[in-house]
Structure formats: C-alpha cells, structure tokens
Write an enzyme that holds these catalytic residues in place. Structure first.
Site, PDB file in Angstrom:
ATOM      1  N   ASP A 337       0.895  -1.134  -0.059  1.00  0.00           N
ATOM      2  CA  ASP A 337       0.044  -0.047  -0.141  1.00  0.00           C
ATOM      3  C   ASP A 337       0.993   1.191   0.121  1.00  0.00           C
ATOM      4  O   ASP A 337       1.899   1.334   0.381  1.00  0.00           O
ATOM      5  CB  ASP A 337      -0.676   0.276   1.200  1.00  0.00           C
ATOM      6  CG  ASP A 337      -0.085   0.042   2.677  1.00  0.00           C
ATOM      7  OD1 ASP A 337       1.026  -0.505   2.836  1.00  0.00           O
ATOM      8  OD2 ASP A 337      -0.393   0.848   3.252  1.00  0.00           O
ATOM      9  N   GLU A 338       0.407   2.203  -0.455  1.00  0.00           N
ATOM     10  CA  GLU A 338       0.649   3.637  -0.191  1.00  0.00           C
ATOM     11  C   GLU A 338       2.318   3.800  -0.883  1.00  0.00           C
ATOM     12  O   GLU A 338       3.211   4.578  -0.130  1.00  0.00           O
ATOM     13  CB  GLU A 338       0.718   4.094   1.263  1.00  0.00           C
ATOM     14  CG  GLU A 338      -0.598   4.094   1.743  1.00  0.00           C
ATOM     15  CD  GLU A 338      -0.865   4.580   2.959  1.00  0.00           C
ATOM     16  OE1 GLU A 338      -1.709   5.298   3.527  1.00  0.00           O
ATOM     17  OE2 GLU A 338      -0.198   4.076   3.939  1.00  0.00           O
ATOM     18  N   ALA A 339       2.460   3.127  -1.817  1.00  0.00           N
ATOM     19  CA  ALA A 339       3.803   3.145  -2.418  1.00  0.00           C
ATOM     20  C   ALA A 339       4.031   4.308  -3.414  1.00  0.00           C
ATOM     21  O   ALA A 339       4.183   4.234  -4.552  1.00  0.00           O
ATOM     22  CB  ALA A 339       4.128   1.919  -3.112  1.00  0.00           C
TER      23      ALA A 339
END
Length: 532
Positions: A337-339
């Site tokens: 996530d949230e890369a």
C-alpha cells in the site's frame, strides 16, 4: 493501509434465557429481530451470534462433583485443561480431567461441523460439546463461557450458582478468515502484550492474528542475514524513545501461543513502501546508496526500496525465507500500500519479482488491495481497506481482480479500522477515515459490500489496529472494545442474524465480562450497558 493523518486526504445471565424461550420454541437463523433491550434470548447474550439455538429442558449446574470429561487425545485434554483453568478460580471447584464420569464432556466426532463448528448440548445431567476438530471444540468452549455469569472470568472464588441453561446450540462460521491486525511497528508491544490481545481475540472466535512487523518507524523482527534491520531499524518508534523488536524465539513464542488459541499468525513485511527503517539500516537498499535517518513521525508514502537494484531482491528473498521458516501458517503479507514514491511501472515489476519468492518458500501472498494494480499471484488474497469515498475506479479494479479469482479480505477503514476515534471527544485514535462509532462498525454486510465483487470472493474480514497513538495495552483494549466483538460477529455469524437492535443488547451483556477480565473498553452511548 492508512494515509498520513495530517497531510494526505483519506479516504444476568443467559442461564435462564433458554428456559424462558422454551415455551415459545427454538430460535433459528432468520428469526425476527428482538425489538427491545429487555428481551431475553440466547442470542442476546452470546457474541458472535450462534447459527442455531434450540432451548429444551432443565439446566445443568456445575458443582464440586463436576468433572471435565475428555477424549483420550492430547489436543482434547489440552482444551479440557484450558476450560478447567478458566472455571476453577471463580467456582473454587477442583474440576478434574477424566475420561469418564458426569459433567462437561469434550468430544471429537464426525458430523456436520466443518473445520471450526461445534454442537453444545446441555441438560440436567451434564453438558456435551462435540466437534470434528480441536478448533471447533475450542470455539465451543468460548460459547460455554458466555453461557455462564460474567463472574466466571474472575480469579477469586465467587458465589455462583453456576448454571448452564438446557438446550442445544449448533454453530459454524460464515467465513474461514476472521482476523485482527496489531501494528507493532509504529509503537512496539511486548510478547506479553501480544499474548493478552490474543486471549481477547480468541474469546470471540477470531482465528487470525496479522502482525504488522515493519514500517517506516520500526523493524520488529530479527533477521539473521540482515542483523541491523532489528538492532538499528527497530531502535525507535513514533515520537522517539526506545522501540524494540522480537527475537526469533519471541516470535516463535507468539506463534505457539496463538496456535494454542487456534489463531494462525500472518506476518507482514510491508513492501516496497513503508520501508524507511530498512533503508536507514542498509544504505545499499537505497538507489543513491545513502541511508536516510531513522524516522519517528507519522507521514506515509515517502519511502521505497530501489526496484532496479538486484540487492533489493536478495534482501527480500532473505527476509521472506527466514520469516517463512518461523511461520507455520499459510500466509505471508507483503503489504503493497501507499507506495507513492514508487512509479507504477516499478511497482508492477517489484510485485512480479516478489510474489514468486513468497511461493518459493511455501507461502501464499496477502497484500493490501493496491496489489490488484499489479497482477496478483494465483491464490493471492487482497486486503481491501478503502472507505465509502474511495474512487469508483479503485473499487472497480479490486472487483475485477475478485472476478478473476483473487480472494478478498474486507477491512474498510471507515468500518473496521480500530484506531479510528469513536467520536471527536474520544482519546486516543485518529480520524482520517472519519469517526467510527459502534453501530457504524457493525452495521454492514461483508457479502454485499464491494460493488462488482462476487460474494464467493469474500474470504473474510479483518479489524486492523494501527498504533500511531497507542502506547500500552489499555490503549489497545479501549480502541478494540467493543468494536472487535462486532468484527468477529461479521466474520462468524450467518448474515440472517445480523441486526443492530438485537446485537446492541447482546453486546451490552459483554460489558460485565470485560470488567471481570480487566479489559478497558469504551462505553458507547449507543449500547444499553448495565448500570454497574
């Protein structure tokens, strides 16, 4: 998972109740909701709601003569000892384990119970708990506990009496995956604290503990081939100060203890973002070869492993190999996530390289739902953490993956993220996904939640608890209870039993039990808690 809070937009007793119902007939799945908090049925006390309850006959009374009768099986004896260990302090009775005699019998037998179901029968001559598996027996023990007064949970002798109402409960779970996640990366929690939470999860038939073991603020598991990950990367936490990490022996003890409560541990190493603790520990993992400083804030999305470097995959292989060897369960969570600091092309390339590494070491991939923006491996599970305001395109991407065979774990942040504040006045907690009171957390249907996702793709639910604002067990408990019980019911109970008016009454009955167990909980005004 969750965006940066500040800058990123982001998305007494049941004992007589069976008898009271006897004249009216059996309760079964699909019965009309109880309209009043004063109504008394078995389902007004037991959480999660059983699939079927048939009241009949007189109760069984636990006395000094009661035995815990077990099969000649090490697993059944162990569950019997666990049950006796709960009952002895409050009753003051010896409750010996025997293989014959009268009392409470735990028995394995073939039947329509599935992997985790059970049948509990009670009458004046004894109680019989039957299942096809030890896990089923253990879950049945949790129901049996709730059929006794809350004072059964106390550690000193209580007055009783200890009656178990007459009748039969037949029960099995709706979903095979019923999880809770604990973030030990933002703030570190000890083995003893994790064990305490495991016991609380087990009471409500949760069967999966997801441990978030790495993030920007801390690396929490020892890796022999990369020792600075824990020694240096685990040395701090949000707000600064000493962090900590699990040795391999620590982690194995958590896995063992969880297994004794029939929970499977799912370890998570969040990749390729949320990796500042690793990047700070080893300069070679950075594209420029320069290690950043350790990080103690709460922003997200700024860190990334260097996708083009081959050392990145040596690192990932070593970490997954060592962690898989410590983990008997089926799954290994790779985050995803949230890369935000990884380009889409690099993200896809990274996941194409990493997922086969997980398979090489005998594990099945779980990733946050952003994994569906790449190509999920066959058998992989995507954990959906979106909110009502998540874009239609993102929801459609997840639904398409589900249509193509990717299983889903539902953890919508504005329903099941246990770190969300209940109201603007509650502390601790965060609020980026909104305020999540008890009704909102419970009152939704996982099977019909995500548009376009087949009901058959939903493998279960999980309630994550992020720890940016949590520093002690009382914080964990206050944010988890009462919402964790609702998450457990969403995962276990048949959809036809889900009714807020009925549930809030059953939930209220849990308050005295939590008090007896020393659990700190939020007394939501939406729940008719007992006055005491």
């Amino acid at each position: 998972m969750r965006p940066n809070h500040s800058t990123t937009p982001r998305l007494t007793r049941i004992l007589g109740s069976l008898l009271l119902l006897a004249a009216a007939g059996a309760f079964t799945v699909g019965a009309a909701p109880v309209p009043s908090a004063a109504a008394t049925t078995p389902l007004d006390r037991v959480v999660p709601a059983p699939a079927s309850v048939r009241p009949a006959g007189s109760p069984y009374r636990i006395t000094r003569a009661t035995h815990v009768v077990v099969d000649d099986s090490a697993e059944v004896r162990r569950i019997g000892a666990y049950l006796a260990g709960i009952l002895r302090p409050s009753t003051g009775y010896p409750l010996p384990l025997t293989q014959q005699g009268g009392g409470i019998r735990l028995h394995l037998a073939d039947g329509p119970f599935g992997a985790e179901g059970y049948r509990l029968g009670s009458g004046p001559h004894g109680v019989s708990l039957t299942a096809s598996t030890p896990a089923g027996l253990f879950h049945g023990v949790q129901t049996l506990r709730q059929l006794l007064p809350a004072s059964i949970e106390k550690k000193t002798v209580q007055p009783g009496p200890w009656r178990i109402a007459g009748g039969t409960i037949e029960d099995r779970p709706r979903y095979g995956y019923r999880g809770a996640m604990l973030d030990v990366s933002r703030h570190f929690f000890t083995v003893a604290q994790v064990k305490r939470y495991i016991d609380q999860m087990a009471l409500y038939k949760i069967n999966t503990l997801h441990l978030h073991l790495s993030d920007d603020q801390g690396w929490r598991i020892a890796v022999d081939s990369w020792p600075r990950l824990a020694a240096y990367g685990g040395s701090t936490q949000v707000g600064g100060g000493h962090g900590g990490y699990f040795t391999k022996a620590d982690y194995q003890e958590i896995v063992r203890y969880a297994g004794s409560r029939y929970l499977e541990v799912v370890p998570e190493i969040d990749l390729p973002g949320h990796t500042n603790a690793a990047l700070a520990s080893y300069a070679d993992l950075n594209c420029d070869g320069v290690a950043p400083p350790l990080y103690t804030g709460t922003d997200v999305g700024f860190s990334s492993l260097c996708v083009p470097k081959e050392v990145t995959y040596t690192f990932v292989d070593d970490v997954i190999r060592e962690l898989a060897a410590l983990t008997p369960g089926r799954y290994l969570h790779i985050g995803g996530d949230e890369a935000h600091s990884t380009s889409h092309a690099d993200y896809v390339k990274f996941m194409d390289r990493v997922q086969p590494i997980v398979a090489k070491y005998g594990k099945t991939v779980i990733g946050w739902h952003q994994l569906t923006g790449a190509t999920p491996a066959q058998g992989a599970l995507a954990q959906y953490w979106g909110v009502d305001g998540t874009s239609a395109a993102e929801k459609a991407q997840v639904a398409k993956a589900a249509q193509n065979g990717t299983g889903l774990i539902l953890s919508p942040a504005d329903r099941l993220y246990l770190d969300m504040k209940y109201t603007q006045n509650t502390r601790p907690g965060t609020k980026w996904a909104g305020y999540v009171e008890v009704k909102r957390s419970y009152d939704w249907n996982p099977g019909a939640y995500l548009p376009g996702a087949p009901a058959s793709a939903i493998k279960g639910v999980e309630a994550p608890l992020w720890s940016e604002t949590l520093t002690k067990s009382a914080d964990i408990e206050y944010m988890a209870f009462p919402r964790l019980a609702g998450a457990a019911e969403l995962g276990w109970s048949p959809a036809a039993t889900h009714d807020w008016a009925r549930y809030r009454v059953r939930l209220a009955a849990q308050g005295p039990r939590w008090k007896a167990l020393g659990i700190t909980y939020y007394r939501s005004p939406q729940v008719p808690w007992p006055a005491s």
